[in-house]
Design a protein around this motif. Sequence first.
Motif, PDB file in Angstrom:
ATOM      1  N   SER A 197       2.879 -18.751 117.411  1.00 20.84           N
ATOM      2  CA  SER A 197       3.301 -18.453 118.778  1.00 20.84           C
ATOM      3  C   SER A 197       3.569 -16.962 118.988  1.00 20.84           C
ATOM      4  O   SER A 197       3.332 -16.433 120.061  1.00 20.84           O
ATOM      5  N   ARG A 198       4.045 -16.300 117.935  1.00 24.96           N
ATOM      6  CA  ARG A 198       4.276 -14.859 118.073  1.00 24.96           C
ATOM      7  C   ARG A 198       2.938 -14.129 118.287  1.00 24.96           C
ATOM      8  O   ARG A 198       2.844 -13.189 119.074  1.00 24.96           O
ATOM      9  N   HIS A 237       1.784 -14.978 121.887  1.00 27.80           N
ATOM     10  CA  HIS A 237       2.607 -14.230 122.839  1.00 27.80           C
ATOM     11  C   HIS A 237       2.209 -12.752 122.864  1.00 27.80           C
ATOM     12  O   HIS A 237       2.004 -12.156 123.925  1.00 27.80           O
ATOM     13  N   LEU A 258       4.193 -11.395 112.049  1.00 32.09           N
ATOM     14  CA  LEU A 258       3.734 -12.754 112.359  1.00 32.09           C
ATOM     15  C   LEU A 258       2.528 -12.775 113.308  1.00 32.09           C
ATOM     16  O   LEU A 258       2.051 -13.840 113.665  1.00 32.09           O
TER      17      LEU A 258
END
Lengths: 145, 394
Positions: free
Chosen positions: B162-163, B166, B270
Motif C-alpha cells: 500500500s505504501r 500510495h 516500502l
Amino acid sequence: MTEATEAPATPKPTRIAPIVTLDSKSFWDAADREEFVGQKCGDCGQFTFPPRPMCPHCHSLARVEVKLSGYGTVHSYTIPRHPHPFGFKEAPVVAVILLDEGIRFVSNVVGVTPEDMKFDMPVEVMFEPTMNQHKLPVFRPRSTR
Amino acid sequence: MSRPGRTFTEAAIAGIGATEFSKESGRSELQLAAECSLAACEDAGVNPADIDGMITFTIDNSDEVTLARCLGVKDLAYTARIPGGGAAAAATIFQAMALVNAGVCKNVLVWRAMNERSQYRFGQNPAQGQMSYSAGNGTGSLLWCVPFGAMTPASWGALQTSRYMHTYGVSNRDLGYLAVQQRAYAATNPKAWFYEKPITLEDHQNSKWIQEPWLRLLDCCQESDGGQALLITSLERARDLRQKPVKISGACQSIPYNVEVISNYYHDDLTIMPEAWGTAKRLYAQTGMQPSDMQAAMLYEAFSPHALMQLEAFGFCGKGEAKDFIKSGEIAIDGSLPINTHGGLLGEAYIHGMNSMAEGVRQVRGTSVNQVKKRKVENVLVSSGMAGAILSAV
C-alpha cells in the motif's frame, strides 16, 4: 474467582491473544501492564524490531528494554474485508506504524473510519484487551502534538 | 583429464511436467508430486531412477524420501528444501543449476505439489491448530500481525504494497489492467482454471474487496490443487534428450538485510521490493544481460501489485512507471514484454509459482499456447522475487 466481581455488562474480549515466543515475551509482558516497550542494544544503543537475541550492529547479547514514546505515524494500512478476520466485530484498520524511535510496528488504528485514514497521520498508543486476559498496543489518532 | 565433480558444467532444463490444475484433485499431495515428477522425466526422456538431486521449498507436505521411493530413485546424492514458500520457486532452478555446475548432480528434480484448495486453504483465516509458524516457512513476523486482524496472505501483501501504491498513485483500477491481460492469456490456455473465461475491467472493478482499498478478488491468485515439476541436467546431456534444451544462463537468490517473506515491513523503503532489486542486480551481473535482452518474463504475482514492483525492480520500466507500462499494452503478446503468458497465478493456477517457471521454459522452447512471436524468444526472465533465473535458447 475474578468473574464474580466483574460487572456483568462488560463484554468478553474476542481478539485473539498475542502469540508469545521466548524472544518476544518481555514485550508482551510489558503490554499486559499497559507499557509499550522497545528493544535497544545494551552496548551500542540501537533499536531493533522485531526483537531478537543478538544486536545485528555490534553482536551484543545485552538487551535493554526501554519505554517507547508511543507516538508514530501511519506508514501503510489496509482493511481486511474478506475473509472477515477472526475475533473482530467490525473489520479493523490494520496499519504499519512508523514509531518516532524509527522502528516499524504492525498494529491497529482505532477510533477512525476507513474513509478518514490518511498516510502519515500522527497516532498514539493505547491498549486493548484480548482473550485470555492479555493486552496489546493499538493506536488512535493523536489529538495534540 | 579432470576429475568428475571438479569441472564447471553448464546446466539446462530438460523436462517439465504437471498434473491438471483444479480445485479438487481427489488424490493425495504425494500422488500429485509423483505424477508431475514422472511427467517431467518422461518429457525429458530421463529415467526417474537416475534422479540424483531433489529440491522443493517449504510448505510442501511431501517428504523427499517418500517421493523418491515412489519414483524408484536409486541413489540420491542431494536434497534441499528452500525456505520462503513461493518466494523460493525460482530458487529451485538456481540451486539445481549450481549442483549441475559443480558436477555434484546429473539429474535434479524440482517439484511443488499441493491440495491447497481442497485439503486446506491459504487464503482463509488460519484454523485453530493450523497456525504453523515454523522456521523456514517465511512466517517469522506473522506473529506480530495475526493478533491485529492481519490473518491472511492478502492482508500481509496489502500492508506491504500500500505504501508503494500510495506513493506512486497506483489505484486499484490501475491494477485491473494487469488482471484483464492475464485473464486474457488464461482464456486461451486449456490448462488454465480460467480457460475461456476472460474478464473486463468492469468485472475487475465489480469484484469484492479483499483488502480495501487495495486488492479486489481479481487481484488475488487462486487457491489450486496440482503439481508441477522440472528436470534439470547438464546442457550437454540435454542436447541429446527429447526436448529442445533450455539453458539456464543465470540464476540466483537475493535476501537483503531486514527483508522477509510477505510480512516484509522492516526494510528501509516500502516502495520497492529490495529482494527483487537484489535478484535483478545479481542476474544481470552473472549474465551480462540487460532488460532489453528479455523477450518475456514470468513474475510471481500472488497479488497483482507485486508484478508491478518486479517490473520496476528488473528495470523494464522506471520506479512508479509500471502502472502506465501495463496500461499501455506493453505486457500484451505483441508488446515489448509479455508477462505471465499462461495466465499467471491469477489465471492459470497457483502452484506456488512453479507453474510460472514451466511457462518460461515453454516460451524458450516455442511451445506456449500464447507464444511470443513478435520477436524470436532468446531469453526469458522467471522471478519469484527472492530468486530469479534467465532461461535461454541455445
